[in-house]
Design a protein around this motif. Structure first.
Motif, PDB file in Angstrom:
ATOM      1  N   UNK A  50     152.424  74.983  15.565  1.00  0.00           N
ATOM      2  CA  UNK A  50     152.153  75.856  16.712  1.00  0.00           C
ATOM      3  C   UNK A  50     152.506  75.144  18.010  1.00  0.00           C
ATOM      4  N   UNK A  51     152.135  73.877  18.102  1.00  0.00           N
ATOM      5  CA  UNK A  51     152.427  73.100  19.307  1.00  0.00           C
ATOM      6  C   UNK A  51     153.923  73.034  19.568  1.00  0.00           C
ATOM      7  N   UNK A  52     154.691  72.799  18.527  1.00  0.00           N
ATOM      8  CA  UNK A  52     156.146  72.724  18.678  1.00  0.00           C
ATOM      9  C   UNK A  52     156.706  74.077  19.127  1.00  0.00           C
ATOM     10  N   UNK A  53     156.197  75.160  18.554  1.00  0.00           N
ATOM     11  CA  UNK A  53     156.646  76.494  18.946  1.00  0.00           C
ATOM     12  C   UNK A  53     156.313  76.783  20.411  1.00  0.00           C
ATOM     13  N   UNK A  54     155.109  76.408  20.834  1.00  0.00           N
ATOM     14  CA  UNK A  54     154.706  76.630  22.227  1.00  0.00           C
ATOM     15  C   UNK A  54     155.596  75.842  23.182  1.00  0.00           C
ATOM     16  N   UNK A  55     155.901  74.603  22.813  1.00  0.00           N
ATOM     17  CA  UNK A  55     156.776  73.782  23.646  1.00  0.00           C
ATOM     18  C   UNK A  55     158.157  74.402  23.742  1.00  0.00           C
ATOM     19  N   UNK A  69     152.383  83.543  10.923  1.00  0.00           N
ATOM     20  CA  UNK A  69     153.132  84.152  12.025  1.00  0.00           C
ATOM     21  C   UNK A  69     154.276  83.227  12.414  1.00  0.00           C
ATOM     22  N   UNK A  70     155.262  83.785  13.097  1.00  0.00           N
ATOM     23  CA  UNK A  70     156.403  82.988  13.532  1.00  0.00           C
ATOM     24  C   UNK A  70     156.398  82.836  15.053  1.00  0.00           C
ATOM     25  N   UNK A  71     157.417  82.194  15.574  1.00  0.00           N
ATOM     26  CA  UNK A  71     157.472  81.915  17.012  1.00  0.00           C
ATOM     27  C   UNK A  71     157.549  83.186  17.837  1.00  0.00           C
ATOM     28  N   UNK A  72     158.260  84.192  17.320  1.00  0.00           N
ATOM     29  CA  UNK A  72     158.370  85.453  18.056  1.00  0.00           C
ATOM     30  C   UNK A  72     157.018  86.151  18.145  1.00  0.00           C
TER      31      UNK A  72
END
Length: 296
Positions: free
Chosen positions: A68-73, A156-159
């Motif tokens: 999740x952190x990587x996706x948020x970044x 869930x995914x990044x989108x």
């Protein structure tokens, strides 16, 4: 104790990270206690991140939390920390309040995510997005009572993450706009939360710390905010900005300029200086500005 190591079998061995999976070091986290991570940035990284929306991740599966952190970044948000327990999240929010909390409902420990949200909100309005796998009706009703901005179902995914966050920020903006008279509402107007202002920039909501604003200049029906880092152009009028910014810190000194009083370095007869920038000032505003400066 000796140097000899004894290998013991574990009942529940930890899963290995997939090849190429990001480590906490590459994500910019520093471990400060067991299962407790905070963000550690260099000064240059921190200067850039000061304009980003801050998000706290509360998730007890640390592999999922790292993803999740990587996706948020990747989406352009600042992750202020990853914590696996509700008690730790409450403590972290108290000392470094984020703009948004991603909160797993089914946390391990003495309190679950819903009780964590209740306790957080006793100390202030903290926008929350719940993360959940399977939630029964009773749990959903408990969660709904905390007035979350959104729910995200696992997996869930990044989108999915991006849409939920944008929906949450949009709802906050709509709620703020609804308190204003209809005639002064504008579609992309900024909104203030605590000590910061949110503005839309390149199809994304970004955060500007109010204390970092130097001055604001009118450009026809637009406004340009000058900060310590960079300028931002907004599709709102200077009058809207004047109405929304706290009068304790800001003052309109000219029909085309609002200044942050705390950033004023010099006051001339017909102008003020902020840094190296000379800003025109209407003659009638000089005495009022001097009075305001003396009261700070």
């Amino acid at each position: 104790m000796g140097t000899q190591e004894t290998t013991r079998p574990t009942a529940n061995p930890q899963p290995k990270k997939p090849a190429g999976w990001p480590t906490y070091r590459t994500l910019g986290f520093r471990k400060v206690a067991a299962n407790y991570f905070i963000v550690h940035f260099s000064n240059n990284q921190r200067a850039v991140m000061d304009t980003l929306i801050k998000i706290l991740v509360v998730e007890d599966d640390m592999i999922i939390a790292a993803k999740i952190s990587l996706q948020l970044t990747n989406l352009g948000y600042e992750v202020t920390g990853i914590v696996p327990r509700g008690e730790e999240a409450i403590q972290l929010v108290a000392v470094n309040q984020p703009d948004l909390v991603l909160l797993d409902i089914n946390l391990k420990g003495k309190i679950d995510g819903i009780e964590t949200a209740h306790r957080m909100q006793k100390n202030g309005d903290v926008p929350i997005i719940y993360l959940t796998a399977n939630t029964d009706e009773a749990t959903f009703n408990r969660a709904k009572a905390t007035r979350p901005q959104a729910f995200i179902s696992k997996p869930f995914n990044q989108l999915d993450l991006q849409r939920a966050i944008e929906l949450a920020i949009g709802r906050l903006a709509d709620a703020h706009s609804a308190t204003l008279p209809e005639e002064v509402r504008e579609p992309d107007q900024p909104f203030i939360l605590s000590d910061r202002i949110f503005v839309r920039n390149k199809e994304k909501m970004i955060r500007i710390i109010i204390a970092d604003i130097l001055y604001i200049e009118a450009e026809r029906n637009y406004s340009r905010i000058y900060t310590k880092l960079k300028p931002y152009i907004l599709t709102v009028s200077l009058k809207t900005m004047e109405d929304k910014l706290p009068t304790r810190h800001f003052m309109r000194v000219h029909r085309s300029y609002i200044v942050n009083i705390e950033q004023v370095d010099e006051v001339g007869e017909n102008d003020v200086m902020i840094g190296q920038q000379i800003i025109p000032m209407s003659g009638a505003m000089r005495e009022k500005l001097l009075q305001r400066i003396q009261t700070i």
